[in-house]
Design a protein around this motif. Structure first.
Motif, PDB file in Angstrom:
ATOM      1  N   PRO A   2       0.836  -1.208   0.000  1.00  0.00           N
ATOM      2  CA  PRO A   2       0.000   0.000   0.000  1.00  0.00           C
ATOM      3  C   PRO A   2       0.868   1.255   0.000  1.00  0.00           C
ATOM      4  O   PRO A   2       1.927   1.287   0.612  1.00  0.00           O
ATOM      5  CB  PRO A   2      -0.835  -0.119   1.271  1.00  0.00           C
ATOM      6  CG  PRO A   2      -0.137  -1.110   2.122  1.00  0.00           C
ATOM      7  CD  PRO A   2       0.653  -1.989   1.219  1.00  0.00           C
ATOM      8  N   THR A   3       0.384   2.252  -0.693  1.00  0.00           N
ATOM      9  CA  THR A   3       1.158   3.497  -0.776  1.00  0.00           C
ATOM     10  C   THR A   3       0.720   4.524   0.251  1.00  0.00           C
ATOM     11  O   THR A   3       1.399   5.517   0.441  1.00  0.00           O
ATOM     12  CB  THR A   3       1.016   4.109  -2.181  1.00  0.00           C
ATOM     13  OG1 THR A   3      -0.367   4.317  -2.440  1.00  0.00           O
ATOM     14  CG2 THR A   3       1.620   3.207  -3.229  1.00  0.00           C
ATOM     15  N   THR A   4      -0.396   4.302   0.913  1.00  0.00           N
ATOM     16  CA  THR A   4      -0.833   5.246   1.935  1.00  0.00           C
ATOM     17  C   THR A   4      -0.336   4.762   3.286  1.00  0.00           C
ATOM     18  O   THR A   4      -0.342   3.570   3.580  1.00  0.00           O
ATOM     19  CB  THR A   4      -2.368   5.355   1.963  1.00  0.00           C
ATOM     20  OG1 THR A   4      -2.917   4.058   2.169  1.00  0.00           O
ATOM     21  CG2 THR A   4      -2.892   5.942   0.676  1.00  0.00           C
ATOM     22  N   PRO A   5       0.111   5.692   4.132  1.00  0.00           N
ATOM     23  CA  PRO A   5       0.590   5.278   5.455  1.00  0.00           C
ATOM     24  C   PRO A   5      -0.562   4.810   6.318  1.00  0.00           C
ATOM     25  O   PRO A   5      -1.728   5.194   6.130  1.00  0.00           O
ATOM     26  CB  PRO A   5       1.231   6.537   6.010  1.00  0.00           C
ATOM     27  CG  PRO A   5       0.603   7.662   5.255  1.00  0.00           C
ATOM     28  CD  PRO A   5       0.219   7.100   3.915  1.00  0.00           C
ATOM     29  N   THR A   6      -0.245   3.991   7.270  1.00  0.00           N
ATOM     30  CA  THR A   6      -1.283   3.524   8.193  1.00  0.00           C
ATOM     31  C   THR A   6      -1.674   4.656   9.114  1.00  0.00           C
ATOM     32  O   THR A   6      -0.893   5.578   9.381  1.00  0.00           O
ATOM     33  CB  THR A   6      -0.760   2.337   9.036  1.00  0.00           C
ATOM     34  OG1 THR A   6       0.417   2.763   9.712  1.00  0.00           O
ATOM     35  CG2 THR A   6      -0.433   1.150   8.139  1.00  0.00           C
ATOM     36  N   ASP A   7      -2.882   4.609   9.608  1.00  0.00           N
ATOM     37  CA  ASP A   7      -3.396   5.637  10.496  1.00  0.00           C
ATOM     38  C   ASP A   7      -2.898   5.358  11.906  1.00  0.00           C
ATOM     39  O   ASP A   7      -3.334   4.407  12.559  1.00  0.00           O
ATOM     40  CB  ASP A   7      -4.935   5.646  10.432  1.00  0.00           C
ATOM     41  CG  ASP A   7      -5.514   6.835  11.175  1.00  0.00           C
ATOM     42  OD1 ASP A   7      -4.752   7.700  11.628  1.00  0.00           O
ATOM     43  OD2 ASP A   7      -6.753   6.899  11.279  1.00  0.00           O
TER      44      ASP A   7
END
Length: 82
Positions: free
Chosen positions: A73-78
């Motif tokens: 995944p390219t979005t960071p984890t929350d």
């Protein structure tokens, strides 16, 4: 200098002053021509770059490629606290 006295000839002095002014004007014209051609080359370069960017923005590579399902995944984890 005239043959009758040791004073400089006023006509020759005036001619020398005019020739000095004409030489300086010629040098200035040469510098302006050189600077103008340099500035025109720089402007041409930048305008070509802007035109390429405009073309790239107006004609993007659509459709965008689909993401590879096996890629991370390219979005960071929350990580915000709840």
């Amino acid at each position: 200098m005239t043959a009758t006295d040791a004073a400089p000839d006023p006509a020759t002095a005036a001619e020398r002053r005019w020739q000095d002014l004409l030489d300086r004007i010629h040098d200035l014209e040469a510098r302006v021509a050189t600077t103008t051609s340099t500035v025109n080359a720089a402007l041409d370069h930048h305008l070509a770059r802007l035109n390429a960017l405009r073309h790239h923005l107006a004609h993007p590579n659509w459709p965008l490629p689909a993401p590879d399902p096996d890629s991370p995944p390219t979005t960071p984890t929350d990580n915000r606290p709840a």
